[in-house]
Enzyme design. Structure first.
Site, PDB file in Angstrom:
ATOM      1  N   HIS A 142       0.872  -1.177   0.000  1.00  0.00           N
ATOM      2  CA  HIS A 142       0.000   0.000   0.000  1.00  0.00           C
ATOM      3  C   HIS A 142       0.911   1.231   0.000  1.00  0.00           C
ATOM      4  O   HIS A 142       2.018   1.181   0.538  1.00  0.00           O
ATOM      5  CB  HIS A 142      -0.844  -0.055   1.278  1.00  0.00           C
ATOM      6  CG  HIS A 142      -1.929   0.955   1.363  1.00  0.00           C
ATOM      7  ND1 HIS A 142      -1.698   2.253   1.739  1.00  0.00           N
ATOM      8  CD2 HIS A 142      -3.266   0.857   1.145  1.00  0.00           C
ATOM      9  CE1 HIS A 142      -2.845   2.914   1.754  1.00  0.00           C
ATOM     10  NE2 HIS A 142      -3.817   2.089   1.394  1.00  0.00           N
ATOM     11  N   ASP A 219       2.937  -4.682   7.928  1.00  0.00           N
ATOM     12  CA  ASP A 219       1.714  -3.898   7.775  1.00  0.00           C
ATOM     13  C   ASP A 219       0.546  -4.886   7.910  1.00  0.00           C
ATOM     14  O   ASP A 219       0.290  -5.675   7.005  1.00  0.00           O
ATOM     15  CB  ASP A 219       1.728  -3.216   6.399  1.00  0.00           C
ATOM     16  CG  ASP A 219       0.404  -2.543   6.071  1.00  0.00           C
ATOM     17  OD1 ASP A 219      -0.575  -2.723   6.825  1.00  0.00           O
ATOM     18  OD2 ASP A 219       0.342  -1.852   5.043  1.00  0.00           O
ATOM     19  N   GLN A 222      -4.713  -5.330   6.793  1.00  0.00           N
ATOM     20  CA  GLN A 222      -5.719  -6.233   6.218  1.00  0.00           C
ATOM     21  C   GLN A 222      -5.657  -7.628   6.829  1.00  0.00           C
ATOM     22  O   GLN A 222      -6.416  -8.513   6.423  1.00  0.00           O
ATOM     23  CB  GLN A 222      -5.520  -6.353   4.696  1.00  0.00           C
ATOM     24  CG  GLN A 222      -5.667  -5.049   3.958  1.00  0.00           C
ATOM     25  CD  GLN A 222      -7.104  -4.532   3.918  1.00  0.00           C
ATOM     26  OE1 GLN A 222      -8.060  -5.280   4.169  1.00  0.00           O
ATOM     27  NE2 GLN A 222      -7.270  -3.262   3.619  1.00  0.00           N
ATOM     28  N   LYS A 245     -10.670  -0.769  10.289  1.00  0.00           N
ATOM     29  CA  LYS A 245     -10.834  -1.934   9.420  1.00  0.00           C
ATOM     30  C   LYS A 245     -11.196  -3.178  10.226  1.00  0.00           C
ATOM     31  O   LYS A 245     -11.389  -4.248   9.674  1.00  0.00           O
ATOM     32  CB  LYS A 245      -9.539  -2.182   8.640  1.00  0.00           C
ATOM     33  CG  LYS A 245      -9.225  -1.084   7.626  1.00  0.00           C
ATOM     34  CD  LYS A 245      -8.000  -1.433   6.830  1.00  0.00           C
ATOM     35  CE  LYS A 245      -7.393  -0.219   6.151  1.00  0.00           C
ATOM     36  NZ  LYS A 245      -8.121   0.216   4.961  1.00  0.00           N
ATOM     37  N   CYS A 383      -4.683   2.447  -3.755  1.00  0.00           N
ATOM     38  CA  CYS A 383      -3.435   2.942  -3.144  1.00  0.00           C
ATOM     39  C   CYS A 383      -2.285   1.966  -3.351  1.00  0.00           C
ATOM     40  O   CYS A 383      -1.417   1.810  -2.477  1.00  0.00           O
ATOM     41  CB  CYS A 383      -3.604   3.251  -1.658  1.00  0.00           C
ATOM     42  SG  CYS A 383      -4.748   4.576  -1.333  1.00  0.00           S
TER      43      CYS A 383
HETATM   44  N1  PMP Z   1      -1.909  -0.834   4.503  1.00  0.00           N
HETATM   45  C1  PMP Z   1      -2.861  -1.569   3.925  1.00  0.00           C
HETATM   46  C2  PMP Z   1      -2.538  -2.953   3.467  1.00  0.00           C
HETATM   47  C3  PMP Z   1      -4.155  -1.046   3.801  1.00  0.00           C
HETATM   48  O1  PMP Z   1      -5.101  -1.788   3.241  1.00  0.00           O
HETATM   49  C4  PMP Z   1      -4.416   0.260   4.258  1.00  0.00           C
HETATM   50  C5  PMP Z   1      -5.797   0.872   4.106  1.00  0.00           C
HETATM   51  N2  PMP Z   1      -6.377   0.659   2.867  1.00  0.00           N
HETATM   52  C6  PMP Z   1      -3.393   0.972   4.854  1.00  0.00           C
HETATM   53  C7  PMP Z   1      -2.148   0.399   4.964  1.00  0.00           C
HETATM   54  C8  PMP Z   1      -3.605   2.351   5.398  1.00  0.00           C
HETATM   55  O2  PMP Z   1      -4.487   2.306   6.460  1.00  0.00           O
HETATM   56  P1  PMP Z   1      -5.059   3.651   7.119  1.00  0.00           P
HETATM   57  O3  PMP Z   1      -5.607   4.452   5.970  1.00  0.00           O
HETATM   58  O4  PMP Z   1      -6.119   3.179   8.052  1.00  0.00           O
HETATM   59  O5  PMP Z   1      -3.924   4.339   7.779  1.00  0.00           O
END
Ligand code: PMP
Length: 425
Positions: A142, A219, A222, A245, A383
């Site tokens: 991401h 990270d 998910q 999430k 993203c």
């Molecule tokens: N890493 C991953 C794998 C994600 O899916 C996301 C959110 N789509 C993020 C980081 C960023 O998370 P946040 O916007 O809650 O900071």
């Protein structure tokens, strides 16, 4: 789509298997938003990868906090402040137990995954990175696990290396091992890809990186909503995730870090709560976890996250995992019967994410048409622009499931998708 009698019987068997794992109909009643309609149709919410819906208990906890308990924490001698502090610190312990951290002071409240990764990139980078050092990330990261590393690499003249993937969306582990060297200072990879659903072999990645003396940040944005995470078993140095999430509020997240490593990092931000003493000549910093929690935090967010964890525990993370596995298998089987659909991300180990493109159509057109039929999916690059480039697509359509979704919703989604594909061809 053409069904034979045998395929209908097989589908029915699959459905029976799904409903035996979890009483989804009673769970759905806990999520008030699932009762609403969108564009005159019952909402089918398949955008859980972006954010999950909130059970009534979490909504009630938020209302209750502002109605009965609101007060600033850590600084007050009065009853309300102590009650709020206790509730917040209780939530920290729930997070600790949920991911099996050794100490609650290894749990830092942040704004979310992005904030957690920026904290590590900045604090670790400032103290430990020098010219020519290397950071390894992967093709499926991401943007929030790419850009903070790029920023610190630029500042420190360090080098960013990227683990390639195969066409199924799996990391090439041999290539990863080749990238590792004594220059590697940090490996930062996602546990589960938000775009492909791939579950990465993070335990193996961590062990390999440690052998070369590198630290590892996972990270987990998910992963935590879908699978059991045990940070001690993984032996990761940092683990980042977001409350929103995992059925909790927005604006709160977690950074787990090993105590000794966190103690050896400089603070990320300066301000109230993160200090022990302040004079104009010199400031001394507070102990963990407060050293990394400058200013008034998202108190209600932390408390709400604790309640979300209680809620997930009441269902059981292994039940959630098993149920979502069946949902994904059911949806995958059905979507494959639509002509022109290509699934992006067919890893052997997958969480409940179904990304796809349809020949001759743009993902956003599909998203728009099925939204008119009440179905919420996400379209675009999610993203993960470098990943889109790897697959040579401008974006994908992505359905991502949670444990409150059911097979009936998948049927509605598939019917809506069929309609969209017919219209767009
Ligand atoms: N890493 C991953 C794998 C994600 O899916 C996301 C959110 N789509 C993020 C980081 C960023 O998370 P946040 O916007 O809650 O900071």
């Amino acid at each position: 789509m053409l069904y034979t009698t045998t395929s209908i019987l097989k589908l029915k068997r699959d459905l029976l298997k799904i409903t035996q794992i979890l009483d989804v109909e009673s769970i759905r009643k806990d999520f008030p938003i699932l009762k609403r309609e969108v564009n005159g149709k019952p909402l089918v919410y398949f955008d859980n990868g972006a954010t999950s819906q909130k059970p009534q208990v979490v909504i009630d906890a938020i209302t209750n906090y502002y109605t009965n308990e609101n007060s600033n924490i850590h600084r007050g001698i009065h009853t309300l402040s102590q009650e709020a502090t206790n509730a917040y610190e209780e939530a920290r312990k729930k997070v600790q137990q949920f991911i099996n951290a050794k100490h609650s002071n290894e749990i830092i409240f942040t704004k979310g995954t992005t904030d957690s990764i920026n904290l590590v990139a900045s604090s670790f980078g400032k103290k430990h990175l020098k010219k020519g050092d290397e950071i390894i990330i992967s093709t499926m990261e991401h943007h929030s696990n790419i850009v903070p590393w790029q920023m610190i690499c630029e500042e420190k003249e360090a080098i960013l290396k990227v683990i390639p993937i195969n066409d199924k969306g799996e990391l090439l582990m041999d290539e990863f091992k080749k990238l590792l060297s004594p220059k590697t200072k940090m490996v930062a990879v996602t546990h589960v890809s938000n775009t492909l659903g791939t579950i990465n072999p993070v335990k193996e990645i961590i062990a390999e990186a440690h052998q070369k003396g590198a630290l590892v940040l996972i990270d987990g944005a998910q992963a935590v909503p879908h699978t059991k995470v045990d940070v001690q078993d993984l032996d990761c140095d940092f683990y980042a995730f977001s409350g929103h999430k995992m059925f909790g509020p927005t604006g709160v997240g977690i950074l787990y870090g090993k105590e000794a490593i966190l103690n050896n990092l400089p603070p990320y931000q300066g301000g109230g709560d993160m200090i022990k003493t302040v004079t104009f000549e010199k400031t001394t910093y507070n102990e963990l976890p407060h050293k990394f929690e400058a200013g008034t935090p998202n108190i209600v967010g932390g408390i709400g996250l604790g309640v979300a964890i209680d809620y997930m525990n009441s269902i059981g993370i292994s039940t959630i995992e098993a149920y979502e596995h069946e949902l994904l298998a059911y949806a995958t089987k059905q979507i494959k019967q639509i002509e022109g659909v290509r699934i992006i991300g067919e890893a052997k180990n997958k969480a409940s994410v179904l990304s796809f493109v349809v020949d001759g159509t743009h993902p956003s057109d599909i998203g728009m048409i099925i939204d008119k039929l009440g179905v919420a999916i996400r379209t675009g690059h999610h993203c993960t622009e470098p990943l889109m480039n790897r697959f040579n697509v401008p974006g994908t359509a992505r359905a991502s499931f949670a444990f409150y979704n059911n097979e009936e919703e998948i049927d509605i989604f598939i019917a809506a998708l069929n309609r969209a594909v017919t219209m767009l061809k």
